[in-house]
Design a protein around this motif. Structure first.
Motif, PDB file in Angstrom:
ATOM      1  N   ILE A   6       1.434  69.432 134.909  1.00 35.56           N
ATOM      2  CA  ILE A   6      -0.025  69.655 135.106  1.00 35.56           C
ATOM      3  C   ILE A   6      -0.753  68.573 134.289  1.00 35.56           C
ATOM      4  CG2 ILE A   6      -1.852  71.087 134.112  1.00 35.56           C
ATOM      5  CD1 ILE A   6       0.014  73.600 134.044  1.00 35.56           C
ATOM      6  N   PHE A   7      -0.368  67.923 133.363  1.00 39.74           N
ATOM      7  CA  PHE A   7      -0.986  66.956 132.784  1.00 39.74           C
ATOM      8  C   PHE A   7      -0.924  65.844 133.374  1.00 39.74           C
ATOM      9  CE2 PHE A   7      -1.464  63.647 129.221  1.00 39.74           C
ATOM     10  CZ  PHE A   7      -2.480  64.134 128.671  1.00 39.74           C
ATOM     11  N   LYS A   8       0.311  65.514 134.118  1.00 39.76           N
ATOM     12  CA  LYS A   8       0.399  64.151 134.908  1.00 39.76           C
ATOM     13  C   LYS A   8      -0.152  64.208 136.368  1.00 39.76           C
ATOM     14  CE  LYS A   8       4.588  62.439 132.797  1.00 39.76           C
ATOM     15  NZ  LYS A   8       5.805  62.055 132.842  1.00 39.76           N
ATOM     16  N   HIS A   9      -0.066  65.391 136.865  1.00 35.20           N
ATOM     17  CA  HIS A   9      -0.422  65.291 138.336  1.00 35.20           C
ATOM     18  C   HIS A   9      -1.738  66.282 138.528  1.00 35.20           C
ATOM     19  CE1 HIS A   9       2.928  62.960 138.995  1.00 35.20           C
ATOM     20  NE2 HIS A   9       4.026  64.096 138.400  1.00 35.20           N
ATOM     21  N   ILE A  55      -2.017  76.375 125.664  1.00 37.86           N
ATOM     22  CA  ILE A  55      -1.347  74.862 125.555  1.00 37.86           C
ATOM     23  C   ILE A  55      -1.966  74.332 126.987  1.00 37.86           C
ATOM     24  CG2 ILE A  55       0.952  75.201 126.188  1.00 37.86           C
ATOM     25  CD1 ILE A  55       1.474  72.831 124.361  1.00 37.86           C
ATOM     26  N   GLN A  56      -1.762  75.086 127.945  1.00 39.44           N
ATOM     27  CA  GLN A  56      -1.943  74.445 129.367  1.00 39.44           C
ATOM     28  C   GLN A  56      -3.398  74.377 129.488  1.00 39.44           C
ATOM     29  OE1 GLN A  56      -0.618  77.383 128.654  1.00 39.44           O
ATOM     30  NE2 GLN A  56      -1.226  79.055 130.117  1.00 39.44           N
ATOM     31  N   GLU A  57      -4.370  74.887 128.935  1.00 43.59           N
ATOM     32  CA  GLU A  57      -5.702  74.765 128.968  1.00 43.59           C
ATOM     33  C   GLU A  57      -6.143  73.387 128.137  1.00 43.59           C
ATOM     34  OE1 GLU A  57      -8.124  76.919 130.701  1.00 43.59           O
ATOM     35  OE2 GLU A  57      -6.560  78.099 131.455  1.00 43.59           O
ATOM     36  N   GLY A  58      -5.634  73.533 127.009  1.00 38.77           N
ATOM     37  CA  GLY A  58      -5.807  72.228 126.130  1.00 38.77           C
ATOM     38  C   GLY A  58      -5.435  70.945 126.739  1.00 38.77           C
ATOM     39  N   ALA A  59      -4.051  71.104 127.372  1.00 38.45           N
ATOM     40  CA  ALA A  59      -3.669  69.955 128.087  1.00 38.45           C
ATOM     41  C   ALA A  59      -4.383  69.463 129.253  1.00 38.45           C
ATOM     42  CB  ALA A  59      -2.285  70.099 128.529  1.00 38.45           C
ATOM     43  N   GLU A  60      -5.131  70.396 130.002  1.00 36.61           N
ATOM     44  CA  GLU A  60      -6.093  70.022 131.051  1.00 36.61           C
ATOM     45  C   GLU A  60      -7.409  69.389 130.304  1.00 36.61           C
ATOM     46  OE1 GLU A  60      -6.987  73.640 133.085  1.00 36.61           O
ATOM     47  OE2 GLU A  60      -4.776  73.814 133.995  1.00 36.61           O
ATOM     48  N   GLU A  95      10.699  62.101 122.448  1.00 36.61           N
ATOM     49  CA  GLU A  95       9.727  61.105 122.286  1.00 36.61           C
ATOM     50  C   GLU A  95       8.867  60.841 123.626  1.00 36.61           C
ATOM     51  OE1 GLU A  95       7.514  58.396 119.853  1.00 36.61           O
ATOM     52  OE2 GLU A  95       8.919  59.921 119.046  1.00 36.61           O
ATOM     53  N   GLN A  96       9.894  60.620 124.751  1.00 34.27           N
ATOM     54  CA  GLN A  96       9.050  60.373 125.739  1.00 34.27           C
ATOM     55  C   GLN A  96       7.963  61.513 126.246  1.00 34.27           C
ATOM     56  OE1 GLN A  96      11.777  59.988 129.187  1.00 34.27           O
ATOM     57  NE2 GLN A  96      10.185  58.900 130.603  1.00 34.27           N
ATOM     58  N   GLN A  97       8.457  62.758 126.173  1.00 38.19           N
ATOM     59  CA  GLN A  97       7.704  64.041 126.473  1.00 38.19           C
ATOM     60  C   GLN A  97       6.372  63.643 125.689  1.00 38.19           C
ATOM     61  OE1 GLN A  97      10.926  66.721 125.948  1.00 38.19           O
ATOM     62  NE2 GLN A  97      10.882  67.429 128.042  1.00 38.19           N
ATOM     63  N   PHE A  98       6.756  63.655 124.427  1.00 42.08           N
ATOM     64  CA  PHE A  98       5.590  63.636 123.368  1.00 42.08           C
ATOM     65  C   PHE A  98       4.608  62.658 123.805  1.00 42.08           C
ATOM     66  CE2 PHE A  98       3.467  62.442 119.230  1.00 42.08           C
ATOM     67  CZ  PHE A  98       3.141  63.613 118.703  1.00 42.08           C
ATOM     68  N   ARG A  99       5.048  61.521 124.037  1.00 43.60           N
ATOM     69  CA  ARG A  99       4.116  60.173 124.427  1.00 43.60           C
ATOM     70  C   ARG A  99       3.377  60.525 125.521  1.00 43.60           C
ATOM     71  NH1 ARG A  99       4.278  56.347 120.712  1.00 43.60           N
ATOM     72  NH2 ARG A  99       6.020  55.885 119.470  1.00 43.60           N
TER      73      ARG A  99
END
Length: 165
Positions: free
Chosen positions: A84-87, A112-117, A158-162
């Motif tokens: 969701i965050f990337k695409h 979390i999904q709403e915050g990520a958006e 670390e990659q997911q976090f970044r």
């Protein structure tokens, strides 16, 4: 992990040591479950230490379901959130006041999904043009809430976090 049960029967929804997320405050940890007398009424309270502010909150056990308190997201759910965050697509048709209201409502859910958006959309906008003061502050707060939860997810790379930073 969530422990389902009847809070009045001695089994609590959350246990001491559980990592949780509390809307508008971010992630924290259940430090204790204490009985307190307030206004002549004894109740059980969850004592929560918030990660971001080192704030200690006390939430009555009887109000926990309506409080929006939830467990920290697990790694499997995070994979979907990263997509969701990337695409995901941003709604670019809203004027800033409408966008601010929509984003505020998303943050208040504590999901979390709403915050990520919100973070995704505001970061994209910031790359295109300067955000106004209110949206800059919202982006900082939303990122803090998101990162406070990501830090507590077991197994996150670390990659997911970044990808959220």
């Amino acid at each position: 992990m969530i422990k389902y049960g009847n809070i009045y029967g001695g089994v609590f929804l959350f246990q001491i040591g559980d990592n949780i997320v509390y809307p508008m405050h971010g992630a924290g940890k259940i430090k204790a479950i204490e009985e307190k007398e307030v206004l002549g009424k004894k109740q059980q309270y969850y004592v929560i230490k918030m990660s971001i502010s080192n704030l200690h909150l006390m939430i009555p056990a009887g109000n926990i379901i309506n409080s929006g308190l939830r467990p920290v997201t697990d790694l499997m759910a995070l994979e979907n959130i990263i997509e969701i965050f990337k695409h995901g697509e941003s709604d670019r048709s809203l004027v800033w006041k409408q966008r601010f209201k929509v984003n505020s409502e998303k943050i208040k859910t504590g999901k979390i999904q709403e915050g990520a958006e919100v973070v995704r959309d505001l970061m994209r906008m910031q790359k295109e043009k300067a955000l106004n003061g209110s949206e800059k502050k919202m982006l900082v707060n939303a990122r803090e809430f998101l990162i406070s939860e990501l830090e507590l997810i077991e197994g996150i790379s670390e990659q997911q976090f970044r990808s959220f930073c």
